[in-house]
Design a protein around this motif. Structure first.
Motif, short mmCIF file in Angstrom:
data_model
loop_
_atom_site.label_atom_id
_atom_site.label_comp_id
_atom_site.label_asym_id
_atom_site.label_seq_id
_atom_site.Cartn_x
_atom_site.Cartn_y
_atom_site.Cartn_z
N GLU A 165 0.71 -3.26 -10.98
CA GLU A 165 -0.21 -2.60 -11.91
C GLU A 165 -1.57 -3.28 -11.91
O GLU A 165 -2.60 -2.63 -11.96
CB GLU A 165 0.42 -2.55 -13.31
N GLY A 201 -3.81 -2.09 -9.38
CA GLY A 201 -4.20 -0.68 -9.53
C GLY A 201 -3.08 0.29 -9.24
O GLY A 201 -3.28 1.51 -9.25
N GLY A 202 -1.88 -0.21 -8.98
CA GLY A 202 -0.76 0.66 -8.59
C GLY A 202 -0.06 1.26 -9.80
O GLY A 202 -0.20 0.79 -10.93
N ASN A 203 0.73 2.28 -9.51
CA ASN A 203 1.49 2.97 -10.54
C ASN A 203 2.86 2.30 -10.66
O ASN A 203 3.70 2.42 -9.77
CB ASN A 203 1.62 4.45 -10.11
N ARG A 249 -9.21 -7.11 -2.18
CA ARG A 249 -9.78 -7.73 -3.37
C ARG A 249 -10.52 -9.00 -2.99
O ARG A 249 -10.18 -9.66 -1.99
CB ARG A 249 -8.65 -8.13 -4.33
N GLU A 262 0.82 -1.22 0.00
CA GLU A 262 0.00 0.00 0.00
C GLU A 262 0.85 1.27 0.00
O GLU A 262 0.32 2.36 -0.22
CB GLU A 262 -0.94 0.01 1.21
N PRO A 296 1.53 4.13 -4.52
CA PRO A 296 0.26 4.81 -4.82
C PRO A 296 -0.62 4.02 -5.78
O PRO A 296 -0.13 3.48 -6.78
CB PRO A 296 0.73 6.13 -5.44
N GLY A 297 -1.88 3.92 -5.43
CA GLY A 297 -2.87 3.26 -6.29
C GLY A 297 -3.15 1.83 -5.94
O GLY A 297 -4.20 1.29 -6.26
N VAL A 298 -2.21 1.16 -5.26
CA VAL A 298 -2.40 -0.27 -4.98
C VAL A 298 -3.59 -0.47 -4.05
O VAL A 298 -3.70 0.18 -3.01
CB VAL A 298 -1.13 -0.89 -4.34
N ASN A 299 -4.47 -1.38 -4.45
CA ASN A 299 -5.63 -1.74 -3.61
C ASN A 299 -5.57 -3.24 -3.35
O ASN A 299 -5.77 -4.04 -4.27
CB ASN A 299 -6.92 -1.35 -4.34
#
Ligand code: URA
Length: 452
Positions: free
Chosen positions: A316, A319-321, A134, A125, A128-131
């Motif tokens: 990715e 959802g991560g950059n 799930r 986490e 940035p962006g990682v979720n």
């Protein structure tokens, strides 16, 4: 059946049947066995121990107490790994991508850090962006595309463990090997793995402070795995000193990237332990015939960049950059970098993992309680390791700080963690032993010693 009779039976040190263990566990989860009876039974387990057969039955009853993840949609042998927790212990972010790059299917549920130890979810986490929250179906879809996915544990998994652990915390029944082993293994089994590589830490920064206790926990968990049809191997590794140079979430992601980029030399503790863990994942996953072949394949996955690509693909897909994998320094931008310097010249004889973990947590990298927010950028980077020489006023560590409030206390603790002496010291091995089904087998019916 009555819970009180089962408490009496365990108090007398008599072995329990599978049905009796299932009765207690399922009754505790559905509320028909109250927590005072479960506490009394767990205390009897602490004092009397359990046979390996009983421990496997307990593990199975706990794993079956809630949803069981079904990974049968995924091809191949699904291999999980688990570390009993440490400081600077970024092994999942290195060994899981290596294993996936070598063709092993890795669908894994990880945890958060608590106290002085870190957790893989917090590290992921930091990007940035990682979720990581799930569903199992989403995890399976990501694994189908990338061969690798790490997410948070689903809420319906292993409710017995959640309830029993909360009770153990307040009834003095945490430190029981049968209860620890069944707690760890029931979550792994409920999470759907076919095979499991365990990294059991020992030393001042670990749950198991002595090698003897670590050995007993490792053998117990390997026996559980084998009895429940999961091939299991346990490494016993050192946690007297932090494993990696970095302690803190973004800093540890960066450390993992440096290893996967091939920038860290053989002989580095984090790199060596990760290569060994991934090599055993390859063997259990059927991607290598022996440990030599498996280590070579792991080395090739680092050298070719395939393992780093796997990490980026997974980040990715979550959802991560992915650019943060190419420039991990962007994860560790802080207001201030404080230089921790040695007061004396000498040889670094030890670096207390617990103190470094707590000092880093004080800066905001960890939590004292579950609800605490963490700062992903802060932490500590060690500039000297055990066995190295340090001059007076030379740099020992860099402290990444956003909020100065705890810096004085944290830096004093970090300085105390370094033991500097006149004489050079023996550098302990990072890996003490490997416990396999063959050498842990012993007598599967034998008693697991009580804790006293
Ligand atoms: N980790 C767990 O998951 N359970 C324990 O009992 C101890 C450590």
């Amino acid at each position: 059946m009555r819970a009180v009779d089962l408490i009496n039976k365990k108090r007398e040190g008599l072995p329990m049947t599978d049905d009796e263990i299932r009765f207690l566990v399922s009754g505790f989860v559905d509320g028909s066995v109250p927590d005072y009876q479960m506490s009394a039974w767990m205390m009897a387990v602490c004092l009397r121990g359990m046979t390996h057969h009983e421990i496997a039955a307990l593990t199975n009853a706990m794993a079956c107490s809630g949803a069981m993840v079904d990974l049968s949609d995924l091809s191949g042998i699904k291999v999980d790994k688990h570390s009993t927790g440490g400081v600077g212990d970024t092994t999942t972010l290195v060994s899981a991508p290596i294993a996936a790059a070598c063709g092993v299917t890795v669908a894994k549920m990880s945890g958060r850090g608590l106290g002085h130890t870190g957790g893989t979810l917090d590290k992921l986490e930091a990007i940035p962006g990682v979720n990581i929250e799930r569903s199992v179906d989403e995890m399976i879809e990501i694994v189908k595309k990338t061969g690798l996915c790490v997410i948070g544990q689903s809420s319906g998994l292993d409710p017995a463990d959640k309830l029993m652990y909360a009770l153990r915390d307040v009834t003095g029944t945490v430190k029981s090997i049968p209860l620890i082993a069944s707690s760890i293994m029931s979550k792994k089994i409920a999470a759907g793995a076919d095979a499991i590589v365990l990294d059991v830490k020992t030393g001042s920064g670990a749950f198991m402070e002595t090698l003897e206790r670590a050995r007993e926990l490792a053998a117990t968990m390997v026996n559980i795995g084998e009895k429940l049809g999961r091939r299991t191997v346990a490494l016993i590794t050192d946690m007297n000193c932090p494993l990696g140079r970095a302690v803190g979430n973004g800093l540890e992601v960066a450390d993992a990237v440096y290893v996967l980029r091939g920038e860290v030399k053989r002989g580095d503790p984090l790199r060596d332990v990760c290569v060994l863990i991934s090599a055993y994942m390859l063997m259990l996953g059927g991607a290598a015939k022996n440990i030599g072949e498996a280590k070579n394949a792991a080395e090739r996955a680092i050298a070719s960049g395939a393992a780093l690509n796997k990490l980026r693909e997974m980040v990715e897909a979550l959802g991560g950059n992915g650019s943060f994998i190419d420039e991990p320094e962007k994860l560790t931008r802080v207001k201030r970098i404080y230089e921790l310097k040695s007061r004396a010249a000498g040889h670094v004889r030890s670096i207390n993992a617990l103190d470094i973990g707590v000092a880093s947590a004080m800066l905001g990298a960890g939590r004292a309680k579950k609800s605490d927010k963490i700062d992903p950028a802060v932490g500590i980077v060690l500039k000297k390791r055990v066995g190295e020489y340090v001059g007076a006023n030379e740099l020992l560590a860099l402290m990444y700080v956003n909020d100065d409030t705890s810096l004085e206390e944290s830096s004093a603790l970090a300085l105390k963690a370094f033991e500097i002496g006149e004489k050079p010291t023996f550098v302990p091995p990072m890996v003490y032993e490997t416990v396999t089904a063959e050498n842990a087998a012993c007598d599967l019916e034998s008693a697991c010693a009580p804790i006293l």
